[in-house]
Design a protein around this motif. Structure first.
Motif, PDB file in Angstrom:
ATOM      1  N   GLY A 148      -5.130  -7.931  -5.569  1.00 22.46           N
ATOM      2  CA  GLY A 148      -5.233  -6.500  -5.294  1.00 22.46           C
ATOM      3  C   GLY A 148      -4.155  -5.700  -5.996  1.00 22.46           C
ATOM      4  O   GLY A 148      -4.430  -4.658  -6.607  1.00 22.46           O
ATOM      5  N   LEU A 149      -2.910  -6.181  -5.936  1.00 21.53           N
ATOM      6  CA  LEU A 149      -1.819  -5.456  -6.578  1.00 21.53           C
ATOM      7  C   LEU A 149      -1.948  -5.456  -8.095  1.00 21.53           C
ATOM      8  O   LEU A 149      -1.739  -4.427  -8.748  1.00 21.53           O
ATOM      9  N   GLY A 190      -4.877  -3.188  -8.909  1.00 24.79           N
ATOM     10  CA  GLY A 190      -4.573  -1.788  -8.648  1.00 24.79           C
ATOM     11  C   GLY A 190      -3.537  -1.221  -9.599  1.00 24.79           C
ATOM     12  O   GLY A 190      -3.740  -0.168 -10.215  1.00 24.79           O
ATOM     13  N   ALA A 233      -8.018  -7.149  -1.841  1.00 26.27           N
ATOM     14  CA  ALA A 233      -7.495  -8.278  -1.070  1.00 26.27           C
ATOM     15  C   ALA A 233      -8.464  -8.679   0.043  1.00 26.27           C
ATOM     16  O   ALA A 233      -8.767  -9.868   0.234  1.00 26.27           O
ATOM     17  N   ALA A 280      -5.865  -1.985  -3.860  1.00 28.00           N
ATOM     18  CA  ALA A 280      -5.246  -3.268  -3.522  1.00 28.00           C
ATOM     19  C   ALA A 280      -5.750  -3.788  -2.172  1.00 28.00           C
ATOM     20  O   ALA A 280      -6.098  -4.971  -2.042  1.00 28.00           O
ATOM     21  N   VAL A 287      -3.913   3.090  -6.162  1.00 32.29           N
ATOM     22  CA  VAL A 287      -3.411   1.708  -6.193  1.00 32.29           C
ATOM     23  C   VAL A 287      -3.454   1.049  -4.821  1.00 32.29           C
ATOM     24  O   VAL A 287      -4.017  -0.046  -4.667  1.00 32.29           O
TER      25      VAL A 287
END
Length: 702
Positions: free
Chosen positions: A624-625, A628, A595, A591, A587
Motif C-alpha cells: 500500500g505504501l 501510494g 493493504a 495505502a 496516498v
C-alpha cells in the motif's frame, strides 16, 4: 504630517501583525502606496484602494466606516448589498481590486512617473485604417495625450478604439494608464489587459479565449457562475469586463487576418493596440475592425527628450552634448524618438555612473545605436552578475521557440526536445528511491530482490510516465484547492472511472515487475502463474484504489480563492499546495485500501482457489505504501504543471547551466530591475525588442 487616515492604517496594520510590504501584498496595492498613506505623503486614496486595505485588514463594519470616513469617502451601501447577493457583482469588485493593484505596481516598477512621465501623444489614423464614422457613432476629435486617454475613448460612440504605433512608441504605457484611469472612475465594466500574443484564433473564439485568460490570471474566476459556466465566462458574456487587447502584432505570423475576422464577429467594446504595419496588412487582407476608430502614436520630439533626460540625473550638463546632437537631427534623433529607447538610454547612461551619456556619440548609424542600447541594458542592470545575460538569453530563446511573449512558470523547459525523457528519468529515480526506502524500513534490510525490484520499478514507471507526459495535453496549473465538504456529481464519477482505468494499467505493470523480480532471484518460481496472479490481483486492487482516490479528490475540490492571483509565484504556491494536498489525501487512502484489498484477495486465493500466496500484514502495508507513495510521486511529477516545473525548471535546467538554482528569486529580481514585467500570472520581457535581441545573442553563443 501623518493624517488621521494614516494613523488608523498604521494602528490596524500593527494590530494585524503585518509589515507594510505584507499589507501591500495582501491588499494587491503598491508598497509605495501603503508607505505614502501612512506617512501622509498621499492624502487622497482611491475608493478601490481603501476598500482593498479594509478587506486585507479584515476590519469590522464600524472600523470600515471609520477608515472610509478618514479618507473623506463613504462605502456605497448599494454596492455592498449587491455584492452579498450577486455573484457577478462580487466577482467584479474582486477583479477590480486585483487589476488596480497590479497595474499600479507595474507603473511604479517601470518608473513611469520617475521623474515625470514621457509625453505620449497621438493623432487620428488614416481613414483606411478605421471604420466609417456612421458605424463608429459620429465623427469626433481623436487627437490627445496620455492623461486624456479615457476622455478620448469615451468620445468614440462604439467604444471600440485601435491604438497604433511603432516598436517602443508607448503602447504599453498607454494601456496601463487607460486601465488605471478608467478603473478609478467606474466599477463596471472592469478594464483588463490581455496579451494577444498567446491567442490562436483557429483554436478558440474571442470570448472563450478571454474567459480562459481570466481564469489563468485570476483563478477564483474559474468558480461556477450563473447559468452553468464559470464566473469568467459570465463576466465576458455580460460585458462586465472591458478587454484591453495589447499586441495585435504579436499574434503568430499568418494569423493576423484570422484574428481580425474573429474580432469582427463580436460587438464587444474594446481597446486594441498594434504596430502599424501588421494591422494595416490585416486590414488590407480582410476589413477594418468593425465600428472602431483608430489613432497613431506620435514620435517624441527633440524638445520632449530635452525636457526629460536632464531630469533623470543630478550631474549638471551630463546630457548637453547628446541633446545638441539630437536637436541637429540624424541617427541619434531618430533612435531617441520612442519612449523605449529613451528609457533604455536613461537606465544605461543616467542611472549607471560608469556609462556617461557621451558614449552615445560614438555610433554613426541608427542600427548601431539601437544595438548598443539593447545590448548594454542587461549588463548595466546586472553589473555584479555575469551569468544573468546567459540565463535571460535562454529564457528569451525559450519564448521564441514557443512563439509567445508570456513567460509562464508551467511552460519552462517545455521547449526542450528531450523533455519527456527528462521527466521520465525524474519519475524513475523518485519512485525507485521511494520503493527502496519504504520496503527497506519495513523489512529492515535491502536485499538483492528488493534492490532488483526497485530498479525494475524505476525503469518501468519512468518509461510509462515519461510516455504519458509526452502524450497528454499541455499541462496547465490546477485551479482548485481541497475543501472538507463536497458533493457528488457527474465529474466525480467520470474522474473515478479514469482512476480505475489508469490504476488498473499501472497495477498490471506492477504485478508483472514483481513476478519478474521473484523469478530473477528464484529460478524455480513459476513465472507464468506468478505473472497471471500478480498482474490480475494488482490490476483489480490498484484500479479500485485509484478510482477511489480520484473520486475523493474530485469530490472535495473547490476553486482557488482570489488571494492566489497576486503574482506568478502566488499562483505557483497555490498549485504546489493543491498538488501536495491531493497527494496527502490520495496516498493514505490508497495505502489503506491496497493493504486491506490485497489481504482479502490473498485469503480468497489461498482458500477456495488454492494458490500459494505469501502475504502478511507487513507485506500488505508495504504494498500500500509503495503503491501510494510511488503513484503519488509519479502522478505529481509527470502529470501536473507544478511537478513538471519541479523536474525541469528547478532541477534539470539549473543542473545543465541554463537557469539559476534560485530561479524564483532570479525572476523576481529581474522584475525589480525592470528587465521583466508582470502580466497577470506570467512574466514578459520589458519589450519584444529586448526579447528578440537576447534570444538572438543566446543562439549565437550556443
Amino acid at each position: 504630517m501623518t493624517s488621521r487616515f494614516g494613523l488608523l492604517l498604521r494602528q490596524w496594520r500593527q494590530r494585524a501583525g503585518l509589515s507594510q510590504e505584507a499589507l501591500a501584498q495582501r491588499a494587491a496595492v503598491g508598497i509605495r502606496t501603503v508607505r505614502g498613506l501612512e506617512t501622509g505623503e498621499r492624502t487622497d486614496p482611491r475608493m478601490g484602494t481603501v476598500r482593498s486595505l479594509a478587506d486585507a485588514l479584515e476590519l469590522t463594519g464600524d472600523e470600515r466606516a471609520e477608515l472610509f470616513g478618514a479618507a473623506g469617502r463613504s462605502e456605497p451601501v448599494v454596492e455592498v448589498a449587491t455584492r452579498q447577493f450577486d455573484p457577478l457583482a462580487e466577482a467584479v469588485a474582486a477583479l477590480k481590486t486585483a487589476v488596480e493593484g497590479r497595474w499600479r505596481r507595474e507603473e511604479e516598477q517601470r518608473q513611469v512617473h520617475d521623474p515625470v512621465p514621457l509625453p505620449v501623444r497621438w493623432t487620428a489614423a488614416r481613414p483606411e485604417l478605421m471604420d466609417s464614422w456612421l458605424n463608429i457613432g459620429g465623427e469626433v476629435e481623436l487627437d490627445g495625450r496620455l492623461d486624456q486617454v479615457v476622455e478620448v475613448y469615451r468620445r468614440v460612440g462604439s467604444r471600440r478604439l485601435v491604438v497604433l504605433g511603432g516598436a517602443g512608441s508607448g503602447k504599453t504605457v498607454l494601456t496601463s494608464r487607460f486601465v488605471l484611469d478608467l478603473v478609478a472612475e467606474q466599477a463596471d465594466p472592469v478594464p483588463v489587459i490581455f496579451s494577444l500574443g498567446a491567442w490562436d484564433p483557429r483554436r478558440s473564439g474571442v470570448r472563450d479565449w478571454l474567459a480562459g485568460q481570466l481564469e489563468r490570471d485570476h483563478p477564483f474566476l474559474a468558480g461556477p457562475g450563473p447559468g452553468g459556466g464559470t464566473l469568467a465566462s459570465a463576466l465576458v458574456d455580460a460585458q462586465r469586463v472591458l478587454p484591453v487587447l495589447d499586441g495585435f502584432d504579436e499574434i503568430a505570423h499568418g494569423l493576423h487576418r484570422a484574428a481580425l475576422v474573429a474580432l469582427n464577429t463580436t460587438t464587444l467594446p474594446l481597446l486594441l493596440t498594434s504596430r502599424v504595419d501588421e494591422y494595416a496588412d490585416a486590414v488590407a487582407g480582410t476589413d477594418v475592425l468593425t465600428s472602431a476608430a483608430a489613432v497613431v502614436l506620435a514620435e517624441l520630439s527633440p524638445q520632449d527628450v530635452a525636457e526629460y533626460l536632464p531630469r533623470t540625473t543630478r550631474r549638471a550638463g551630463a546630457w548637453d552634448a547628446v541633446l545638441a546632437e539630437v536637436a541637429a537631427g540624424g541617427p541619434l534623433a531618430d533612435v531617441l524618438s520612442t519612449p523605449l529607447m529613451v528609457a533604455l538610454a536613461r537606465r544605461i547612461h543616467s542611472d549607471t555612473p560608469d556609462h556617461p551619456p557621451e558614449e552615445l556619440l560614438e555610433f554613426d548609424t541608427a542600427d548601431a545605436l539601437e544595438r548598443h542600447l539593447l545590448g548594454s541594458f542587461v549588463p548595466a542592470v546586472y553589473e555584479e552578475r555575469a551569468d544573468a545575460q546567459r540565463w535571460l538569453g535562454y529564457l528569451a530563446d525559450h519564448l521564441t521557440r514557443l512563439g509567445t511573449h508570456d513567460l509562464a512558470w508551467w511552460q519552462l523547459g517545455t521547449s526542450m526536445r528531450r523533455r519527456a525523457a527528462v521527466v521520465g528519468l525524474g519519475v524513475g529515480v523518485a519512485v525507485g528511491g521511494a520503493d527502496l526506502l519504504v520496503e527497506g524500513l519495513l523489512i529492515g534490510a535491502v536485499n538483492l530482490r528488493l534492490a532488483l525490484f526497485g530498479v525494475l520499478i524505476a525503469l518501468v514507471t519512468g518509461v510509462v510516465f515519461g510516455l504519458a507526459h509526452r502524450r497528454v495535453a499541455p499541462l496547465l496549473p490546477v485551479r482548485t484547492r481541497l475543501r472538507l465538504r463536497g458533493r457528488f456529481g457527474p465529474h466525480v464519477w467520470s474522474r473515478s472511472l479514469l482512476g480505475v482505468c489508469f490504476g488498473g494499467l499501472v497495477g498490471a505493470g506492477y504485478g508483472l515487475v514483481r513476478a519478474l523480480a521473484w523469478w530473477t532471484v528464484n529460478p524455480a518460481y513459476e513465472l507464468s502463474a506468478g505473472v497471471l496472479v500478480d498482474s490480475g490481483v494488482f490490476a483489480v486492487v490498484f484500479g479500485a484504489g485509484a478510482g477511489l482516490v480520484f473520486g475523493v479528490v474530485a469530490a472535495v475540490e473547490a476553486p482557488l480563492d482570489v488571494r492566489t492571483a497576486g503574482s506568478p509565484f502566488g499562483l505557483l504556491r497555490a498549485n504546489r499546495s493543491a498538488v501536495l494536498a491531493m497527494v496527502a489525501v490520495g496516498v493514505p487512502t490508497f495505502a489503506v485500501f491496497v493493504a486491506s484489498g490485497t489481504g482479502l484477495l490473498a485469503l480468497v486465493l489461498v482458500g477456495p482457489a488454492g494458490f500459494d500466496v505469501a502475504w502478511s500484514p507487513v507485506t500488505g502495508l508495504a504494498l500500500g505504501l509503495v503503491g501510494g507513495i510511488g503513484g503519488g510521486l509519479a502522478y505529481g511529477l509527470s502529470l501536473t504543471a507544478w511537478g513538471q516545473w519541479l523536474v525541469l525548471a528547478r532541477v534539470w535546467l539549473p543542473l545543465t547551466g541554463r537557469l539559476p538554482w534560485a530561479l524564483p528569486a532570479f525572476l523576481r529580481d529581474a522584475y525589480r530591475r525592470g528587465v521583466l514585467r508582470r502580466a497577470g500570472a506570467v512574466y514578459q520581457f520589458r519589450h519584444a525588442r529586448l526579447q528578440e535581441h537576447l534570444a538572438a545573442g543566446y543562439r549565437r553563443s550556443r
